[in-house]
Write a protein that holds these residues in place. Structure first.
Motif, PDB file in Angstrom:
ATOM      1  N   GLU A  93      -2.582   6.303  -1.986  1.00  0.00           N
ATOM      2  CA  GLU A  93      -3.876   5.932  -2.554  1.00  0.00           C
ATOM      3  C   GLU A  93      -4.311   6.950  -3.620  1.00  0.00           C
ATOM      4  OE1 GLU A  93      -6.604   5.321   0.712  1.00  0.00           O
ATOM      5  OE2 GLU A  93      -8.278   5.559  -0.709  1.00  0.00           O
ATOM      6  N   TRP A 147      -2.289   6.801   2.979  1.00  0.00           N
ATOM      7  CA  TRP A 147      -3.331   7.802   2.702  1.00  0.00           C
ATOM      8  C   TRP A 147      -2.939   8.701   1.528  1.00  0.00           C
ATOM      9  CZ3 TRP A 147      -2.656  13.130   3.048  1.00  0.00           C
ATOM     10  CH2 TRP A 147      -1.519  13.581   3.723  1.00  0.00           C
ATOM     11  N   LEU A 148      -1.656   8.942   1.353  1.00  0.00           N
ATOM     12  CA  LEU A 148      -1.203   9.748   0.216  1.00  0.00           C
ATOM     13  C   LEU A 148      -1.079   8.875  -1.037  1.00  0.00           C
ATOM     14  CD1 LEU A 148       1.644  12.042   1.627  1.00  0.00           C
ATOM     15  CD2 LEU A 148      -0.285  12.806   0.238  1.00  0.00           C
ATOM     16  N   GLU A 181       5.178  10.292   7.904  1.00  0.00           N
ATOM     17  CA  GLU A 181       3.760  10.553   7.666  1.00  0.00           C
ATOM     18  C   GLU A 181       3.505  11.704   6.699  1.00  0.00           C
ATOM     19  OE1 GLU A 181       2.419   7.558   8.546  1.00  0.00           O
ATOM     20  OE2 GLU A 181       0.712   8.932   8.348  1.00  0.00           O
ATOM     21  N   THR A 229       0.794  -1.243   0.000  1.00  0.00           N
ATOM     22  CA  THR A 229       0.000   0.000   0.000  1.00  0.00           C
ATOM     23  C   THR A 229       0.822   1.286   0.000  1.00  0.00           C
ATOM     24  OG1 THR A 229      -0.031  -0.053   2.421  1.00  0.00           O
ATOM     25  CG2 THR A 229      -1.920  -1.060   1.292  1.00  0.00           C
ATOM     26  N   GLU A 230       2.138   1.166   0.111  1.00  0.00           N
ATOM     27  CA  GLU A 230       2.917   2.391   0.293  1.00  0.00           C
ATOM     28  C   GLU A 230       4.041   2.581  -0.737  1.00  0.00           C
ATOM     29  OE1 GLU A 230       2.349   3.408   4.952  1.00  0.00           O
ATOM     30  OE2 GLU A 230       3.932   1.946   4.520  1.00  0.00           O
ATOM     31  N   THR A 235      -1.027  16.363  -5.241  1.00  0.00           N
ATOM     32  CA  THR A 235      -1.156  17.065  -3.958  1.00  0.00           C
ATOM     33  C   THR A 235      -1.351  18.583  -4.074  1.00  0.00           C
ATOM     34  OG1 THR A 235       1.248  17.225  -3.774  1.00  0.00           O
ATOM     35  CG2 THR A 235       0.221  15.346  -2.697  1.00  0.00           C
TER      36      THR A 235
END
Ligand code: PLP
Length: 398
Positions: free
Chosen positions: A263, A260-261, A233, A98-99, A117
């Motif tokens: 994704e 979270w990023l 984070e 996931t990362e 972003t």
């Protein structure tokens, strides 16, 4: 009935694209393409071919029929190897599921990080001189660049107080490209820690382009920015295989970020790119698993060339900062009485040595040129002879 409008040629390209000036270095490569016997210190590319194990893995991949898409994220094998590699070297752990995203070079990683972003008007603090693609990537994403200058007098160290002073209520992120192209500067530990505190204080994203992490010299030991307390984070770590593994043409890199990023970042990659080339991913995996000795041998050779260039340029009287990373030197050429464009153009035409004018990397690069020493030792020795001859002529007023 046709409405009178501004001609298409004047409004066809988007404002964002029009806002970015054409690359300052393209003109040199156009001139260079028409010349023979040029020693090119212009392009930031290893002279080494990819290690044998990388090439073999690529051939095996094709022969095994691995000619299809992979997961959008890249192969799990490569993501797992990247995770292990980063944990082993820097003690920071990313979840391969996931990362971690495999990208088309660090170039795509930079573009994705910005586009995923930045909202229109978001400000990004960027040190300069720095890699030519950073500011355009911010602008293409709709962001606004807030430059922070670095200078030879300070060994091109980024001043945390200047970063702090550049923060406004619109600041979204801090961009750190270290080891730095074009200066070869690195982030000293105290600066790194202070920047981390600034990022935390103002709740910023940190874009960390660490593509030159393995090209570190002398006592310098690279540390991933995301491995600093509290930084994982908020950091988007970008890297790749082009430089350390001599794999520029394979086009493979990576981006690591908290889930979270990532994704969101994957969405931009998925719709724009689909997946990085499968053969290149298989080859990069071999790079990580089987080419440590090749990387170390190449870095040792770059170090030898680095010392030749620093000593040689200083002896010619072009003040040159001793780079701690990457494979560039960034001599000051103002003693010749020329600006960096004229210096580079005349050096190319008169002595057939290609370097890049420092202004291409930001306003503080003016007065310098960038020379890449990822070319053979013998070629570098000859380049120094030619540069010496040229500088002498300039000083004699010719
Ligand atoms: C600082 C920096 N980042 C990224 C890149 C792009 O590398 P890649 O070949 O992985 O796209 C370069 C290439 O010169 C670079 O110097």
């Amino acid at each position: 009935m046709a409405v009178t409008r501004v001609p298409l040629r004047e409004r066809g390209l988007s404002q964002r694209v029009r806002a970015v000036p054409p690359s300052g270095i393209r003109r040199f490569f156009d001139i260079l393409a028409t010349m023979e016997d040029v020693i090119s210190l212009g392009v930031g590319e290893p002279d080494f071919d990819s290690p044998a194990a990388v090439v073999e893995a690529g051939v095996r991949s094709l022969r095994a029929g691995r000619t299809h898409y992979t997961s959008n994220y890249g192969t799990l094998e490569l993501r797992t190897a990247i995770a292990d590699h980063l944990e082993r070297r820097y003690g920071v752990r990313y979840d391969p599921a996931t990362e971690i995203l495999v990208t088309v070079g660090a170039s795509e990683a930079v573009d994705l990080a910005l586009r995923a972003t930045c909202d229109p008007g978001d400000e990004v603090i960027l040190h300069e001189p720095s890699y030519v693609a950073y500011a355009p990537a911010v602008i293409f994403a709709g962001g606004v660049v807030r430059h922070v200058a670095t200078r030879l007098e300070d060994d091109f160290a980024l001043d945390p107080a200047a970063v702090e002073a550049a923060v406004t209520p619109r600041t979204k992120a801090l961009f750190l490209g270290y080891p730095c192209n074009p200066t070869g500067a690195v982030l000293p530990p105290d600066v790194r820690d202070e920047l981390a505190r600034t990022a935390e204080r103002h709740d910023l994203i940190v874009y960390a382009d660490e593509i030159y992490d393995r090209l570190a010299y002398g006592s310098y030991r690279h540390r991933a920015f995301s491995s600093l307390p509290g930084m994982r984070e908020r950091t988007i770590l970008m890297g790749g295989f082009s430089k350390a593994y001599a794999m520029t043409g394979w086009r493979v890199g990576y981006l690591c970020a908290p889930a979270w990023l990532l994704e969101g970042i994957v969405k931009v990659h998925q719709y724009g790119i689909m997946s990085a080339p499968t053969v290149a991913q298989d080859a990069a995996l071999a790079g990580l698993l089987a080419c440590e000795a090749d990387v170390e041998a190449m870095v040792a050779e770059y170090d030898r060339r680095r010392r030749l260039m620093v000593d040689g340029l200083n002896a010619i009287g072009l003040r040159t900062f001793e780079p701690r990373g990457a494979f560039y030197v960034f001599p000051l050429i103002t003693s010749t009485g020329l600006d960096s464009e004229t210096f580079a153009e005349r050096l190319l035409r008169e002595e057939r040595v290609a370097v890049v004018p420092g202004g291409a990397f930001g306003p503080s690069g003016e007065g310098h040129v960038r020379a890449c020493y990822a070319t053979s030792y013998e070629q570098l020795e000859e380049a120094l002879v030619r540069i010496g001859r040229f500088v002498e002529r300039c000083r004699a007023g010719a």
